[in-house]
Design a protein around this motif. Structure first.
Motif, short mmCIF file in Angstrom:
data_model
loop_
_atom_site.label_atom_id
_atom_site.label_comp_id
_atom_site.label_asym_id
_atom_site.label_seq_id
_atom_site.Cartn_x
_atom_site.Cartn_y
_atom_site.Cartn_z
N ARG A 192 65.29 25.41 2.36
CA ARG A 192 65.64 26.78 2.73
C ARG A 192 66.99 27.19 2.17
N SER A 193 67.93 26.25 2.17
CA SER A 193 69.30 26.57 1.72
C SER A 193 69.37 26.74 0.21
N GLY A 194 68.43 26.12 -0.50
CA GLY A 194 68.46 26.18 -1.96
C GLY A 194 69.52 25.27 -2.57
N THR A 195 70.10 24.37 -1.77
CA THR A 195 71.13 23.46 -2.28
C THR A 195 70.48 22.32 -3.05
N PRO A 196 70.80 22.16 -4.33
CA PRO A 196 70.21 21.04 -5.09
C PRO A 196 70.61 19.69 -4.50
N CYS A 197 69.66 18.77 -4.46
CA CYS A 197 69.92 17.44 -3.92
C CYS A 197 69.37 16.40 -4.88
N PHE A 198 70.16 15.36 -5.11
CA PHE A 198 69.73 14.26 -5.97
C PHE A 198 69.74 12.99 -5.14
N TRP A 199 68.65 12.22 -5.23
CA TRP A 199 68.46 11.03 -4.40
C TRP A 199 68.63 9.77 -5.26
N VAL A 200 69.44 8.85 -4.76
CA VAL A 200 69.65 7.57 -5.44
C VAL A 200 69.06 6.47 -4.56
N ASP A 201 68.01 5.83 -5.02
CA ASP A 201 67.35 4.75 -4.28
C ASP A 201 66.97 5.15 -2.85
N PRO A 202 66.24 6.25 -2.66
CA PRO A 202 65.82 6.60 -1.29
C PRO A 202 64.81 5.59 -0.76
N GLU A 203 64.79 5.45 0.57
CA GLU A 203 63.86 4.50 1.18
C GLU A 203 62.42 5.00 1.09
N ASN A 204 62.22 6.29 1.14
CA ASN A 204 60.88 6.88 1.15
C ASN A 204 60.68 7.81 -0.05
N PRO A 205 59.42 8.11 -0.38
CA PRO A 205 59.13 8.97 -1.54
C PRO A 205 59.42 10.44 -1.24
N VAL A 206 60.69 10.79 -1.19
CA VAL A 206 61.11 12.15 -0.85
C VAL A 206 60.82 13.11 -2.01
N PRO A 207 60.59 14.38 -1.69
CA PRO A 207 60.36 15.36 -2.75
C PRO A 207 61.70 15.79 -3.36
N GLY A 208 61.87 15.61 -4.62
CA GLY A 208 63.12 16.00 -5.27
C GLY A 208 63.48 15.06 -6.40
N ASP A 209 64.54 15.40 -7.11
CA ASP A 209 65.00 14.55 -8.21
C ASP A 209 65.54 13.24 -7.65
N ARG A 210 65.13 12.14 -8.26
CA ARG A 210 65.59 10.85 -7.74
C ARG A 210 65.65 9.82 -8.87
N ILE A 211 66.50 8.83 -8.62
CA ILE A 211 66.62 7.72 -9.55
C ILE A 211 66.53 6.43 -8.77
N LEU A 212 65.80 5.47 -9.31
CA LEU A 212 65.52 4.23 -8.59
C LEU A 212 65.89 3.03 -9.45
N LEU A 213 66.44 2.01 -8.81
CA LEU A 213 66.63 0.73 -9.48
C LEU A 213 65.30 -0.02 -9.45
N ASP A 214 64.90 -0.53 -10.59
CA ASP A 214 63.61 -1.22 -10.70
C ASP A 214 63.75 -2.64 -10.15
N SER A 223 63.48 8.94 -12.30
CA SER A 223 63.90 8.03 -13.37
C SER A 223 64.08 6.63 -12.79
N HIS A 224 63.99 5.62 -13.66
CA HIS A 224 64.19 4.24 -13.25
C HIS A 224 65.25 3.59 -14.14
N VAL A 225 66.07 2.77 -13.52
CA VAL A 225 67.08 2.01 -14.26
C VAL A 225 66.72 0.54 -14.18
N HIS A 226 66.74 -0.13 -15.33
CA HIS A 226 66.44 -1.56 -15.35
C HIS A 226 67.70 -2.36 -15.00
N PRO A 227 67.60 -3.27 -14.04
CA PRO A 227 68.74 -4.13 -13.71
C PRO A 227 68.96 -5.17 -14.80
N LYS A 228 70.06 -5.87 -14.70
CA LYS A 228 70.41 -6.90 -15.69
C LYS A 228 70.69 -8.21 -14.97
N LEU A 229 70.13 -9.29 -15.48
CA LEU A 229 70.43 -10.62 -14.93
C LEU A 229 71.69 -11.15 -15.60
#
Length: 349
Positions: free
Chosen positions: A143-165, A332-338
């Motif tokens: 409702r507010s129209g405030t853009p939100c970006f999610w980093v590693d959310p616990e649940n599949p939220v609607p919106g732009d998000r990035i996840l560590l693989d 988007s997904h980011v690949h971790p590094k060993l």
């Protein structure tokens, strides 16, 4: 007829026919932009008399040049690293941050979002959010129209998000251990009912057979159900339980939920004369600062924090562009590094 005055980075980008992100990188001296583009932007700034100013931008356009950031706490080294990296990147782009700590409490996270919206921040970044897909806070955000970006959310939220693989990180870990000859492996602190553990177990189950292992046969799982304090002390305690449970027949490898648990476990193993990596190999997760300086230096998984936060800021800034407001959500997904150090080695013959 006089040309309209260019007073914002977005207007400058439109004038040049390039993205605001590219203009921003030129203004902040970032690498990776073609010299020709840098010259073009600087020439246009000179010709148009353009002077970038985050404060002026806010006064003119109703923006505040602030971004709200919410995460659990500063006790977690990985969260502290992410917050510091995110704040630095936003600062480079001319934004100030308003930071809220939720303490892993969903109601506090909702309250943080309400305050961000009330303070008219330009955007919001939520790290490790626990909000459910149908949480009322998401409707308020919409409702507010405030853009939100999610980093590693616990649940599949609607919106732009990035996840560590994290599944891929388990692939890297298993390939490393089995490549050294390890066939019996203990999992310390990886609770399938904890969100951090739940993100690892599917990867372990998927890649174990590909590495010649059977998950039910070759892995020992040790954790305290519901435990949320993943500390050095917790690792120390779990290693003691592993020693007692195995009665002299220890596995040859340990995969810990995080670096603190790994280091605590190594300290407990050492008390019983069990050497790392000569008798048992240990792998952590997070690549916290102490991991490199502990003895033996810890083999661990690096989150690629700077890349995660760089992509988060880039995604948020792109969403702030009016022409991008109606684009579908992006993931988007980011690949971790060993990071291989001295806490892992070959199985003794």
């Amino acid at each position: 007829m006089a040309k309209a005055r260019v007073t914002t980075t977005a207007a400058l980008a439109r004038h040049l026919g390039i993205s605001r992100w590219t203009v921003s990188r030129v203004l902040n001296g970032h690498s990776g932009v073609k010299e020709e583009t840098v010259r073009m932007v600087k020439q246009a700034m000179h010709d148009l008399g353009f002077q970038p100013s985050a404060l002026a931008r806010g006064l003119r356009g109703g923006q505040t040049a602030t971004v709200g950031v919410c995460f659990q706490d500063l006790d977690s080294p990985v969260l502290a690293m992410r917050a510091a990296s995110l704040q630095q990147r936003l600062r480079e782009e001319g934004y100030q941050t308003i930071i809220e700590l939720s303490g892993d409490n969903v109601e506090l996270e909702r309250g943080a979002i309400r305050r961000f919206v009330g303070q008219h921040v330009d955007g919001i970044v939520l790290i490790f959010s626990r909000l459910a897909t149908d949480d009322p806070a998401l409707r308020m955000l919409e409702r507010s129209g405030t853009p939100c970006f999610w980093v590693d959310p616990e649940n599949p939220v609607p919106g732009d998000r990035i996840l560590l693989d994290r599944a891929r990180s388990m692939k890297l870990v298993l390939e490393h251990l089995t490549g050294l000859g390890h066939r019996r492996i203990a999992l310390l602190g990886i609770d399938p009912r904890n969100r951090f553990g739940a993100l690892r177990i599917p990867g372990l189950r998927k890649y174990a057979p590909k590495c010649g292992l059977d998950f039910e046969r070759d892995f020992i799982q040790l954790f305290h159900p519901g435990e949320t304090k993943h500390t050095f002390e917790y690792g120390y305690e779990l290693a003691g339980e592993l020693i007692g449970q195995c009665a002299g027949n220890l596995p040859t490898g340990i995969i810990a939920l995080n670096d603190r648990i790994a280091i605590g476990a190594i300290n407990r193993l050492r008390e019983d004369g069990i050497r790392v990596p000569e008798d048992i190999s240990v792998i952590g997760y997070d690549n916290i600062a102490v991991a490199e300086h502990f003895f033996p230096s810890l083999t661990t998984v690096d989150h690629q924090t700077n890349r995660l936060m760089d992509l988060a800021v880039r995604g948020l800034l792109e969403r702030l562009e009016p022409e991008n407001s109606d684009l579908p959500p992006r993931e988007s997904h980011v690949h971790p590094k060993l990071v291989i150090r001295h806490s892992t080695g070959p199985v003794r013959g």
